[in-house]
Design an enzyme around this catalytic site. Structure first.
Site, PDB file in Angstrom:
ATOM      1  N   ILE A 104       0.825  -1.215   0.000  1.00 57.07           N
ATOM      2  CA  ILE A 104       0.000   0.000   0.000  1.00 57.07           C
ATOM      3  C   ILE A 104       0.857   1.262   0.000  1.00 57.07           C
ATOM      4  CG2 ILE A 104      -1.980  -1.111   1.103  1.00 57.07           C
ATOM      5  CD1 ILE A 104      -1.180   0.450   3.703  1.00 57.07           C
ATOM      6  N   SER A 105       2.140   1.121  -0.300  1.00 54.53           N
ATOM      7  CA  SER A 105       3.049   2.266  -0.291  1.00 54.53           C
ATOM      8  C   SER A 105       2.969   3.054  -1.595  1.00 54.53           C
ATOM      9  CB  SER A 105       4.484   1.777  -0.085  1.00 54.53           C
ATOM     10  OG  SER A 105       5.418   2.789  -0.402  1.00 54.53           O
TER      11      SER A 105
END
EC number: 5.99.1.4
Length: 199
Positions: free
Chosen positions: A11-12
């Protein structure tokens, strides 16, 4: 043969904006990559970081400007406020771990498909159907989404512990054989220079 350990979160936004540039650098230098997905929020808690939502407003504002600038520089579609963020990182991370163990597909393509789904396609990468589609699109058996959950959970936890021990504090984070560490998608040129022996 040179090797790179790539610690990252699915989710970066910065892992998304790295695109496949690190893979191109690795190919250029004949290096291999091991993907090590981890829980970046737990990593922040362990290494003195602060989750984005809890940062001072000046940092939140700067991050918003910088992400948009970096997306434009990379010519990548990007949604600053995706509908499904943050979401549970574990299911997509387990899929990456299972695919890496299984082999036979495009692991880099899988990682980037998951990141793109989150940051450009408004999809929830915690959902089975999204993960299965990413696996299939990268040439893996979609059933990997259901297999190896115990191994995935153990490796996911171990990746976090290894990251803390090796000085990782963000995503993406690249570590070479000689323990040279490079944090962020904006340090890939430095990684390239290091592997070339120039830095």
């Amino acid at each position: 043969m040179a090797h790179i350990d790539l610690f990252f979160s699915t989710i970066s936004p910065y892992a998304y904006l790295a695109g496949n540039r690190a893979e191109k650098v690795a190919e250029k230098h004949g290096a291999t990559i091991t993907y090590k997905p981890l829980d970046v929020l737990a990593l922040f808690a362990r290494t003195g970081g602060t989750p984005p939502k809890d940062r001072h407003f000046s940092r939140i504002d700067y991050r918003a400007q910088e992400l948009v600038r970096q997306a434009k520089k990379a010519d990548m579609p990007f949604n600053l406020k995706p509908a499904h963020w943050p979401t549970n990182q574990a299911p997509s991370s387990y899929a990456v771990i299972a695919a890496q163990n299984a082999g036979g597909g495009d692991l880099s393509g899988l990682c980037h498909a998951l990141l793109r789904a989150c940051w450009a396609e408004e999809k929830n990468i915690a959902e089975d159907d999204v993960i299965r589609a990413c696996l299939k699109g990268a040439g893996f058996d979609p059933a990997l989404a259901d297999s190896g959950m115990l191994t995935g959970a153990e490796t996911y936890a171990a990746n976090l512990e290894e990251a803390v021990e090796r000085g990782v504090f963000g995503s993406p984070f690249y570590i070479t054989d000689g323990d040279q560490r490079f944090w962020g998608q904006d340090r890939i040129d430095d990684l390239d220079a290091h592997l070339a022996g120039d830095l």
